[in-house]
Design a protein around this motif. Structure first.
Motif, short mmCIF file in Angstrom:
data_model
loop_
_atom_site.label_atom_id
_atom_site.label_comp_id
_atom_site.label_asym_id
_atom_site.label_seq_id
_atom_site.Cartn_x
_atom_site.Cartn_y
_atom_site.Cartn_z
N ASP A 183 -37.87 36.57 -10.49
CA ASP A 183 -38.89 37.50 -11.00
C ASP A 183 -40.14 36.72 -11.20
O ASP A 183 -40.00 34.70 -11.33
CB ASP A 183 -39.06 37.67 -12.29
N GLN A 184 -41.20 36.88 -11.36
CA GLN A 184 -42.20 35.91 -11.27
C GLN A 184 -42.46 35.75 -12.70
O GLN A 184 -43.43 33.97 -13.06
CB GLN A 184 -44.12 36.75 -11.53
N THR A 185 -42.39 36.05 -13.90
CA THR A 185 -42.07 35.54 -15.23
C THR A 185 -41.52 34.08 -15.35
O THR A 185 -41.81 33.28 -15.18
CB THR A 185 -41.74 36.26 -15.97
N ALA A 186 -40.15 34.64 -14.94
CA ALA A 186 -39.95 33.29 -14.44
C ALA A 186 -39.73 31.71 -14.14
O ALA A 186 -39.36 30.82 -14.11
CB ALA A 186 -37.60 33.59 -14.20
N LEU A 187 -40.53 31.64 -12.33
CA LEU A 187 -41.12 31.12 -11.48
C LEU A 187 -41.89 30.75 -12.51
O LEU A 187 -42.45 29.23 -12.29
CB LEU A 187 -41.36 32.53 -10.75
N LEU A 194 -41.26 25.03 -4.03
CA LEU A 194 -42.12 26.20 -5.42
C LEU A 194 -42.29 27.90 -4.34
O LEU A 194 -42.31 28.60 -4.88
CB LEU A 194 -42.67 25.74 -6.19
N GLU A 195 -43.15 26.78 -3.66
CA GLU A 195 -43.90 27.42 -2.63
C GLU A 195 -43.10 28.87 -2.14
O GLU A 195 -43.31 29.97 -1.90
CB GLU A 195 -44.44 27.03 -1.43
N GLU A 196 -41.84 28.41 -1.27
CA GLU A 196 -41.00 29.21 -0.87
C GLU A 196 -40.44 30.37 -1.78
O GLU A 196 -40.42 31.36 -1.13
CB GLU A 196 -40.14 28.39 -0.39
N LYS A 197 -39.95 29.70 -2.64
CA LYS A 197 -39.78 31.36 -3.78
C LYS A 197 -40.73 32.36 -4.55
O LYS A 197 -40.05 33.31 -4.65
CB LYS A 197 -39.22 30.00 -5.24
N SER A 198 -41.98 31.44 -4.50
CA SER A 198 -43.34 31.81 -4.43
C SER A 198 -43.20 33.09 -3.65
O SER A 198 -43.05 34.54 -3.93
CB SER A 198 -43.63 31.63 -4.60
N LYS A 199 -43.06 33.00 -2.70
CA LYS A 199 -43.23 33.44 -1.21
C LYS A 199 -41.70 35.06 -1.60
O LYS A 199 -41.77 36.62 -1.49
CB LYS A 199 -42.91 33.65 -0.37
N ASN A 232 -42.40 38.78 -1.95
CA ASN A 232 -41.64 39.81 -1.25
C ASN A 232 -40.62 40.92 -2.09
O ASN A 232 -40.52 41.81 -2.06
CB ASN A 232 -41.03 38.96 -0.02
N ALA A 233 -39.88 40.66 -2.74
CA ALA A 233 -38.59 41.46 -3.34
C ALA A 233 -39.57 42.13 -4.27
O ALA A 233 -39.63 43.47 -4.62
CB ALA A 233 -37.97 40.53 -4.44
N ALA A 234 -40.55 41.66 -5.51
CA ALA A 234 -41.56 42.83 -6.03
C ALA A 234 -42.37 43.87 -4.99
O ALA A 234 -42.28 44.89 -5.34
CB ALA A 234 -42.37 42.19 -6.56
N LEU A 235 -42.60 43.81 -3.78
CA LEU A 235 -43.03 44.65 -2.73
C LEU A 235 -42.53 45.67 -2.33
O LEU A 235 -42.22 46.98 -2.60
CB LEU A 235 -43.41 44.23 -1.70
N ALA A 236 -40.80 45.06 -2.53
CA ALA A 236 -39.99 46.01 -1.86
C ALA A 236 -39.60 47.04 -2.40
O ALA A 236 -39.36 48.25 -2.40
CB ALA A 236 -38.94 44.99 -1.01
#
Ligand code: DAH
Length: 352
Positions: free
Chosen positions: A21-25, A72-77, A81-85
């Motif tokens: 998730d974004q927070t952990a990222l 990081l960039e890869e993971k961010s995408k 995408n996961a959040a959108l799905a």
């Protein structure tokens, strides 16, 4: 130093892999490529390295930095995408569901009844004449043949607005629609004082009385006053008009009776009863075992009142009545508590 960089890279990539998730990222970014991350410490300590070490460590540190940034960039995408799905999955919008129905407003039951009464009277030739709710004692009482300390005033306990310095003529809330009779007569008479025109009007409106509020009495209520003035108008005209109104209002078969009564502004005066809707005249709680329900007061306009309105009682005569739309509705719909009218309980209002 090179081993340390390997170690930094390995542990950073490992912890990144576990992130969903974004927070952990965001925390990962601060911890691993942020200003005080171990990797940046290596860059900060660059000055202390020997001439030989510098290019080797520099190249390796840059490589690790590049690797972490692109990971990081890869993971961010991936996280986005996961959040959108996830939100697409959870917030499914079913456009085929029926909408929520809108509550439709309606006229207040009193207004509905007031309109019924006025519609019937209009068919019978009575025009609507509206008059003020704030009156003087003179108009509400004196002109209607209630002298200042007349005992009949007790029938209509009054809300006074201003009395100071006004002597026998304080300002008050009208206790009945009858003062409209005086306003109307004077207005009509003014158009031709020598030979005033005939009058046939209905005067609707709110009235106010200083009462204890109970199931049977309210401090405000509507009345519809009727007034007919002309030459040769008799009590027979009054009876015929009221009887016609009652049949139009309560049905062809409705029975009614006139009962002698007293009002200061009419002579003779009567009250009109209709046969009880509930028991059909046999006697019940609603009609207090009499078989009859009182619906209005009426009479021949008192000569003093005609005079006060500008109509010569030697030439003109007339009749008047006063009735209550709320009371009619209570009788018609078996409403046992007058407080429902202004209580604003939608469960009551919705039924009309
Ligand atoms: N004003 C009276 C009241 O409020 C009702 C009434 C009685 C009006 C007889 C009239 C009338 O015009 O003739 O109780």
């Amino acid at each position: 130093m090179l081993d340390k960089l390997k170690e930094i890279e390995k542990s950073a990539l490992e912890s990144l892999a576990a992130i969903t998730d974004q927070t952990a990222l965001d925390s990962w970014r601060v911890a691993n490529v942020g200003r005080s991350s171990p990797l940046m410490q290596v860059f900060a300590g660059f000055g202390k390295l020997s001439k030989e070490e510098k290019p080797v460590v520099g190249a390796e540190a840059n490589r690790v930095k590049g690797t972490l940034e692109s990971a990081l960039e890869e993971k961010s995408k991936e996280v986005k995408n996961a959040a959108l799905a996830k939100s697409l999955e959870e917030e499914k919008l079913d456009v085929t569901l029926p909408g929520r129905s809108v509550n439709i407003g309606r006229l207040h039951p009193s207004t509905q009844q007031l309109r019924r009464v006025l519609a019937i009277l209009a068919e019978m030739g009575f025009q609507v004449y509206t008059s003020r709710e704030v009156e003087t004692d003179e108009m509400n009482f004196q002109m209607l043949n209630f002298p200042p300390d007349h005992p009949a005033r007790d029938m209509q306990d009054t809300f006074f607005i201003e009395a100071n310095g006004r002597g026998d003529n304080p300002i008050l809330m009208r206790t009945h629609t009858s003062p409209g009779q005086i306003h109307a007569m004077r207005e009509y008479a003014a158009t031709n004082p020598q030979d005033p025109p005939p009058i046939r009007i209905a005067l609707p409106g709110m009235c106010f009385r200083y009462e204890q509020i109970t199931a049977r009495s309210e401090i405000q209520f509507n009345q519809v006053e009727g007034l007919a003035i002309g030459k040769n108008i008799t009590f027979a005209d009054l009876k015929g008009t009221i009887a016609d109104f009652v049949r139009r209002m309560f049905g062809e078969g409705a029975r009614l009776r006139f009962r002698a009564s007293y009002f200061p502004f009419t002579e003779p005066s009567a009250e009109v009863d209709v046969e009880c809707f509930v028991c059909g005249g046999k006697g019940c709680q609603v009609c207090k075992n009499s078989g009859w329900l009182e619906i209005l007061g009426c009479g021949m306009v008192h000569p003093v009142v005609l005079q006060n309105g500008g109509y010569d009682p030697k030439i003109y005569s007339g009749f008047a009545w006063g009735m209550g739309p709320e009371r009619q509705l209570m009788l018609r719909n078996k409403i046992n508590d007058i407080r429902y009218f202004w209580g604003n309980d939608v469960r009551f209002l919705e039924q009309f």
